[in-house]
Design a protein around this motif. Structure first.
Motif, mmCIF file in Angstrom:
data_model
loop_
_atom_site.group_PDB
_atom_site.id
_atom_site.type_symbol
_atom_site.label_atom_id
_atom_site.label_comp_id
_atom_site.label_asym_id
_atom_site.label_seq_id
_atom_site.Cartn_x
_atom_site.Cartn_y
_atom_site.Cartn_z
ATOM 1 N N LEU A 176 0.842 -1.198 0.000
ATOM 2 C CA LEU A 176 0.000 0.000 0.000
ATOM 3 C C LEU A 176 0.878 1.249 0.000
ATOM 4 N N GLN A 179 2.519 2.037 -3.363
ATOM 5 C CA GLN A 179 1.572 2.687 -4.288
ATOM 6 C C GLN A 179 1.428 4.163 -3.941
ATOM 7 N N LEU A 180 1.349 4.420 -2.629
ATOM 8 C CA LEU A 180 1.183 5.797 -2.183
ATOM 9 C C LEU A 180 2.443 6.614 -2.482
ATOM 10 N N ASP A 182 4.452 6.267 -5.051
ATOM 11 C CA ASP A 182 4.422 6.647 -6.470
ATOM 12 C C ASP A 182 3.620 7.930 -6.636
ATOM 13 N N PHE A 183 2.470 7.909 -5.983
ATOM 14 C CA PHE A 183 1.559 9.039 -6.015
ATOM 15 C C PHE A 183 2.244 10.286 -5.431
ATOM 16 N N ASN A 205 -7.352 9.760 -11.451
ATOM 17 C CA ASN A 205 -6.602 8.531 -11.158
ATOM 18 C C ASN A 205 -6.182 8.487 -9.696
ATOM 19 N N MET A 206 -5.753 9.652 -9.214
ATOM 20 C CA MET A 206 -5.315 9.725 -7.824
ATOM 21 C C MET A 206 -6.451 9.408 -6.870
ATOM 22 N N GLU A 208 -8.980 7.652 -7.443
ATOM 23 C CA GLU A 208 -9.291 6.231 -7.539
ATOM 24 C C GLU A 208 -8.316 5.404 -6.695
ATOM 25 N N LEU A 209 -7.016 5.763 -6.812
ATOM 26 C CA LEU A 209 -5.995 5.059 -6.025
ATOM 27 C C LEU A 209 -6.267 5.215 -4.527
ATOM 28 N N ILE A 210 -6.579 6.444 -4.116
ATOM 29 C CA ILE A 210 -6.863 6.667 -2.692
ATOM 30 C C ILE A 210 -8.053 5.833 -2.250
ATOM 31 N N GLN A 212 -8.931 2.952 -3.439
ATOM 32 C CA GLN A 212 -8.472 1.559 -3.280
ATOM 33 C C GLN A 212 -7.694 1.386 -1.975
ATOM 34 N N LEU A 213 -6.784 2.352 -1.723
ATOM 35 C CA LEU A 213 -5.995 2.282 -0.485
ATOM 36 C C LEU A 213 -6.919 2.295 0.743
#
Lengths: 473, 473
Positions: A176, A179-180, A182-183, A205-206, A208-210, A212-213
């Motif tokens: 996790l 991934q964070l 990279d962001f 996209n960001m 969306e990633l948040i 998921q996290l």
């Protein structure tokens, strides 16, 4: 403790050679004293005399056992077995020797004294494991699991600690965090070009990633309450009207199962709670005697408190006197009871007690009230194993089916804080606040996730963690 | 215990593989579980999974340490270090494995259970050491010293046990027995030719040999009372008239020396006896409050009892109030006191207490009464270290100068019986009684000497000895 953890980064302290009794205090056949650090073999060269002539401790091989004497000047303290581990292939990653001596208290004390006199210092609590952490043998969450493992007292708490020690959700959190990261790096890049007002990171996209996290973190956060009850005992309330045999039932269960009623360290145990381990799972029974009274104000407070306790329960054994109660009465009193308590993750089990007073056992209660019903006679000790089997089965099905369980309250708090920081980040992205503020929130989330595995650590944090260990680990 | 020691000679029991926790019970960083016997590696092959792929436990080398997991079917019980010892080069002389696991009580219990389920049985108390004895690793007196060593709580009791474990007077007794065996064989030879009335053994030579043996045995017997006081604390009586400050002095000594006041197992400790370890020597202080009263019958009984206790003392601190007592008075009361007690191995030390009440310290008491005199002020804590130094010095000079000290009451009794049998033999030789009667007495002496080192042993004897060990040794 302060001395060590107050100067964690002091290379000097880290280079000390440390020594402590590693086995439980007291008299036994053998005791083990552990030395770790650069001076290990120098100290041994002064006090260990091998049974083999011409033996040179500095040429001793790793993972070997040597027989000999520990001597203090001319006098023999004990005949011992010396286990040698060469760094980095050792628990701490340093040179280690374990002296296995006769388990007299006198020898244990003198042995430690002798080693201290020859150049070691007494290890602080958890210092061996802390060194293992510093030398990259474990991450922080694994190191913490060592202490949990040593203090686990049931199969489930043991399994939880063992799982965590062997990696557990560390990997998930590390993933996790990557991934964070990279962001975060994209956001930091935007800061470098802030005057140009570019967006390297696609905002949707960001988000969306948040999302998921947050989903993964939420699952871990939710598992904590399960982890917590597993460590401290799954709370079970035995409720029912007066004289339906609640206490008799509890005592019968405790005796019948030859219960290991254990004091679990860290549990606030009042006298009215009994713990019992059934098939490796620790249950904590909540007394509900308070429900008996009703009427005046003081008694009402008592009832209030009892309901608060019942609300903590994960499972409720609702007991009634099967010889005196009709189906309608049960249904009614059960509905009444359920109105008084919070709904949620509670499993109800009906116990139709006092079957000894019946001519024949009725079969229809269970289907009618739509709850698992067990016919029992606490007095005659009948039906007890059905109850404990059902308790165990229910826990296995509802609580233990998930592999990833957070049981450490420090991890729980870090997850909560990481989740909050991610919420702020998402909020900021939606509202389009300046990138530097977003960057701060992301850094904060990274920090809290990193604290769990030790990728981010402070002296205070490490002092808190390792200070709780026993000396010698 | 009965099960094992009731069938000591059963080859079957001896061939069992045994298992027990070897470290003290309780929570620690690590615990060690010991397996010994022919099935050791077979059991490990079922439960130990090495971290090294392709590892074969049956090819494991002795005195090596292997890292791996202990597993129960699919589930991991713990990550452990496995120490391997190959018979006959091991403590018991058999194949041994020591599993060093995390020191949780849960793991310790489960580990032992798992090993038992896989073919071992629980070791009886002392069974490892008993196997070592049967396999010729120690003689019996050395085996007994292992238990003494584990329970020793002061430097001197530790040294005593260590000396005995490393041979001690075993050799001396074995030598005595060999001499007696030569003698016995001549006597037995005469029995074969009894009809011819020959004397192979010269009677006067025999009497001389018996005299020498008796002399050696007497020395060992006499050392027992010293060995006994060393193990249980050297009895010191603090005596003196009322209000001379006896209790204050005792408390001051106890506090000043930051005394390790220990409960020594096996000591009958009433509340009125305090033990203190000074420079590695355990002293047991005897309360003499009873001497204060005098007059009626009941009080007289109290005084009688107090004198009995004082008679057990090896050292007497005779305290007087230096500010109120003349030399003549001291001399007189001391003489009076000495008439009431048995003479013998007692060392008197005079303590001239309450020097704080004097303007200047008189110097002439010591020479006058011909006893070591120490000037002290219990109140001001002056002179205390002089007292403890003198106690220690006196013990070292009078009691600990002899290397050979019998401290085991079983050995003491065997020596007494051997001595008696030798007396009968000598008596028989002088009176010219029939050779077969003499032979019986000699055999009896041989038997008792052989019991000490285990050259002669019975199931009952071994059961008594090893039954007192802790499990795991």
């Amino acid at each position: 403790m302060d001395g060590v953890y107050g100067s964690l980064n002091s290379i000097h302290r880290q280079q000390d050679t440390i020594c402590a009794l590693a086995t439980p205090p007291g008299i036994g056949a053998i005791a083990v004293i552990r030395i770790s650090g650069k001076q290990t073999f120098t100290i041994l060269s002064k006090i260990f005399v091998s049974a083999r002539p011409g033996f040179d401790i500095f040429k001793a091989k790793g993972n070997r056992i040597y027989f000999g004497k520990i001597t203090d000047q001319e006098s023999i303290l004990d005949e011992v077995l010396l286990s040698v581990f060469k760094g980095p292939k050792s628990y701490t990653g340093e040179d280690i020797a374990e002296i296995s001596c006769h388990g007299s208290i006198f020898i244990q004390q003198k042995m430690v004294e002798l080693i201290l006199r020859n150049g070691a210092r007494l290890a602080a609590p958890g210092e061996y494991t802390m060194r293992a952490f510093f030398n990259g043998k474990f991450d922080l969450s694994q190191a913490e699991a060592v202490a949990d493992l040593i203090h686990s007292s049931s199969q489930t708490s043991h399994d939880l600690a063992m799982n965590q020690m062997r990696g557990g959700y560390s990997d998930e959190i590390k993933q996790l965090r990557i991934q964070l990261l990279d962001f975060a790096s994209l956001i930091e890049l935007e800061l470098d070009f802030s005057e140009e007002d570019v967006e390297f990171a696609d905002r949707s996209n960001m988000l969306e990633l948040i999302g998921q996290l947050q989903k993964s973190i939420k699952k871990l956060i939710e598992s904590f309450s399960t982890g917590n009850v597993i460590r401290h005992g799954i709370p079970v309330a035995i409720v029912g009207k007066p004289n339906v045999g609640k206490s008799t039932l509890l005592n019968a269960i405790l005796n019948e199962e030859r219960a290991i009623v254990s004091d679990i360290p860290g549990t606030t145990r009042d006298t009215i709670e009994d713990t019992i381990i059934l098939d490796g799972i620790c249950f904590r029974f909540i007394d509900t005697a308070g429900l008996r009274q009703s009427g005046d104000t003081i008694e009402a407070i008592g009832i209030e408190r009892t309901y608060e306790k019942i609300n903590q329960a994960r499972m409720i054994l609702y007991v009634f006197d099967v010889s005196e109660t009709s189906i309608e009465e049960i249904n009614e009193s059960l509905l009444d009871f359920q109105q008084h308590i919070e709904s949620g993750q509670k499993t109800f089990i009906l116990v139709a007690n006092k079957t000894d007073l019946l001519v024949e056992t009725p079969k229809h209660f269970g289907t009618f009230v739509d709850l698992e019903t067990i016919f029992a006679s606490a007095k005659r000790k009948e039906g007890l194993s059905l109850i404990s089997d059902l308790l165990v089965k229910t826990v296995r099905k509802n609580l233990l089916s998930d592999q990833t369980i957070v049981s450490n309250s420090r991890h729980y708090e870090a997850l909560i804080k990481a989740s909050e920081a991610l919420n702020y980040t998402a909020d900021g992205l939606i509202k389009g606040i300046p990138t530097d503020l977003i960057a701060t929130d992301v850094r904060s989330a990274l920090h809290y996730l990193g604290e769990i595995t030790g990728q981010v650590s402070t002296e205070e944090l490490l002092g808190n963690i390792f200070g709780k260990f026993c000396i010698g680990k």
